[in-house]
Design a protein around this motif. Structure first.
Motif, mmCIF file in Angstrom:
data_model
loop_
_atom_site.group_PDB
_atom_site.id
_atom_site.type_symbol
_atom_site.label_atom_id
_atom_site.label_comp_id
_atom_site.label_asym_id
_atom_site.label_seq_id
_atom_site.Cartn_x
_atom_site.Cartn_y
_atom_site.Cartn_z
ATOM 1 N N GLN A 1 0.838 -1.190 -0.148
ATOM 2 C CA GLN A 1 -0.031 -0.031 -0.088
ATOM 3 C C GLN A 1 0.846 1.281 0.073
ATOM 4 O O GLN A 1 1.675 1.454 0.946
ATOM 5 C CB GLN A 1 -0.866 -0.042 1.198
ATOM 6 N N THR A 2 0.740 2.056 -0.934
ATOM 7 C CA THR A 2 1.740 3.156 -1.226
ATOM 8 C C THR A 2 0.764 4.415 -0.581
ATOM 9 O O THR A 2 -0.431 4.855 -0.806
ATOM 10 C CB THR A 2 1.628 3.663 -2.585
ATOM 11 N N LYS A 3 1.355 4.986 0.425
ATOM 12 C CA LYS A 3 0.886 6.150 1.320
ATOM 13 C C LYS A 3 1.406 7.430 0.501
ATOM 14 O O LYS A 3 2.312 7.513 0.144
ATOM 15 C CB LYS A 3 1.525 5.951 2.849
ATOM 16 N N PRO A 4 0.484 8.274 0.428
ATOM 17 C CA PRO A 4 0.672 9.650 -0.241
ATOM 18 C C PRO A 4 1.525 10.395 0.420
ATOM 19 O O PRO A 4 2.075 10.179 1.702
ATOM 20 C CB PRO A 4 -0.623 10.382 -0.141
ATOM 21 N N PRO A 5 2.680 11.188 -0.165
ATOM 22 C CA PRO A 5 3.613 11.592 0.542
ATOM 23 C C PRO A 5 3.273 12.937 1.677
ATOM 24 O O PRO A 5 2.332 13.554 1.278
ATOM 25 C CB PRO A 5 4.590 12.575 -0.716
ATOM 26 N N PRO A 6 3.950 13.148 2.621
ATOM 27 C CA PRO A 6 3.138 14.141 3.377
ATOM 28 C C PRO A 6 3.487 15.512 2.988
ATOM 29 O O PRO A 6 4.204 15.644 2.122
ATOM 30 C CB PRO A 6 4.412 13.985 4.774
ATOM 31 N N ALA A 7 2.385 16.174 3.224
ATOM 32 C CA ALA A 7 2.357 17.842 2.607
ATOM 33 C C ALA A 7 3.653 18.427 3.226
ATOM 34 O O ALA A 7 3.946 18.468 4.464
ATOM 35 C CB ALA A 7 1.042 18.302 2.916
ATOM 36 N N GLN A 8 4.465 19.098 2.380
ATOM 37 C CA GLN A 8 5.647 20.040 3.005
ATOM 38 C C GLN A 8 5.034 21.206 3.432
ATOM 39 O O GLN A 8 4.189 22.120 2.949
ATOM 40 C CB GLN A 8 6.505 20.254 1.557
ATOM 41 N N VAL A 9 5.382 21.367 4.644
ATOM 42 C CA VAL A 9 5.069 22.688 5.393
ATOM 43 C C VAL A 9 6.246 23.605 5.440
ATOM 44 O O VAL A 9 7.465 23.402 5.783
ATOM 45 C CB VAL A 9 4.724 22.419 6.751
ATOM 46 N N LYS A 10 5.943 24.717 4.941
ATOM 47 C CA LYS A 10 7.146 25.955 4.808
ATOM 48 C C LYS A 10 7.223 26.408 6.041
ATOM 49 O O LYS A 10 6.556 26.746 7.062
ATOM 50 C CB LYS A 10 6.754 26.994 3.665
ATOM 51 N N PRO A 11 8.587 26.446 6.508
ATOM 52 C CA PRO A 11 8.846 27.092 7.715
ATOM 53 C C PRO A 11 8.405 28.666 7.898
ATOM 54 O O PRO A 11 8.827 29.115 6.931
ATOM 55 C CB PRO A 11 10.528 26.814 7.790
#
Length: 231
Positions: free
Chosen positions: A103-113
Motif C-alpha cells: 500500500q503506497t501512502k501519499p507523501p506528506p504535505a510539505q510545510v514551509k517554515p
C-alpha cells in the motif's frame, strides 16, 4: 487355483508427467494407463515435493508399480493442493500464490517554515534609521534658514527707495544680523561635514600605515631568520 502364498513380483513403471498453466493455478498431469483411482496415492513431502505412488496386478503374482517425487514450483501454494483422477490420468492442481501489493501512502504535505527575523537585523535597521535622522534634520534646518533669508531679501528689494528712517535702519540691522547668523550656521554645518570626512581619511591612512609597518617588520624578521640559518 490361484497361488495365494506366492511372492509378488513387481515391475517398475515410470509414468509420464507434464505441467500445464492456468490463469490462477499450475496443474500437474500424470498418465497412468490401466490404473484405478483407489490404486493411486498422492502426498506432499516436507521438502516441498509431490510424491506419486501406486501399484496394480497384471496377472498371477505379477504386479506393476511406480514411485515418483516431483518438485513443486515456489509460485504455488503447497497447502491448497487438490487432485482428480479421470480417464487414466491424474490431475493435481496447485493454486498460484497471489503477490502482496504494498500500500503506497501519499507523501506528506510539505510545510514551509515561518520566516524568523533575527534580532541583530532589527537592531541594525533601527540604528540605520536613527543615524539618518540627524542628517535629515540638519538639511531641513539649513533649507528653512535659506528660505527665510531669501524671503527677507525679497522684502527689502520690494520696498521703494527713498530716505531711510531710524526704524528702517533698525530693520536693516536686524535683517543683517539674521543673515550673518544663517551664514555662520551654514559654515558650521559644512565645517562639521568636512572635519568628519577628514577624520575618516586620516583614520584610514593611519590604519594603512600601521599595516605597512607590520608587513615591513615581518619581512625583516624573516630575512634575519634566513641569514641566521645560512650561517
Amino acid at each position: 487355483m490361484a497361488n495365494f502364498g506366492a511372492e509378488r513380483v513387481y515391475q517398475e513403471f515410470e509414468p509420464a508427467t507434464r505441467w500445464t498453466t492456468e490463469p490462477d493455478a499450475e496443474v500437474l498431469v500424470a498418465d497412468l494407463p490401466g490404473f484405478k483411482k483407489e490404486q493411486v496415492k498422492v502426498s506432499v513431502t516436507s521438502t516441498r515435493k509431490l510424491r506419486l505412488t501406486g501399484e496394480r496386478p497384471t496377472g498371477g503374482n505379477k504386479w506393476i508399480r511406480f514411485h515418483k517425487d516431483i518438485p513443486v514450483p515456489m509460485t504455488v501454494d503447497i497447502d491448497s493442493v487438490s487432485a482428480m483422477f479421470k480417464d487414466y490420468k491424474l490431475y493435481i492442481r496447485h493454486p498460484k500464490v497471489k503477490p502482496e501489493t504494498p500500500q503506497t501512502k501519499p507523501p506528506p504535505a510539505q510545510v514551509k517554515p515561518p520566516v524568523v527575523t533575527k534580532p541583530h537585523d532589527q537592531q541594525h535597521d533601527a540604528k540605520q534609521g536613527q543615524g539618518s535622522k540627524p542628517n535629515d534634520q540638519l538639511k531641513h534646518d539649513a533649507r528653512k534658514k535659506a528660505e527665510e533669508a531669501k524671503s527677507g531679501k525679497e522684502g527689502l528689494a520690494s520696498e521703494p527707495k527713498g530716505p531711510m528712517s531710524s526704524k528702517d535702519e533698525e530693520k536693516d540691522k536686524v535683517g543683517a544680523k539674521w543673515f550673518e547668523k544663517y551664514r555662520e550656521a551654514t559654515r558650521n554645518v559644512v565645517k562639521d561635514a568636512k572635519s568628519k570626512r577628514q577624520l575618516l581619511c586620516n583614520l584610514t591612512a593611519s590604519i594603512v600605515l600601521v599595516l605597512l609597518i607590520l608587513l615591513y617588520a615581518r619581512n625583516a624578521v624573516r630575512s634575519s631568520l634566513v641569514w641566521t640559518s645560512e650561517e
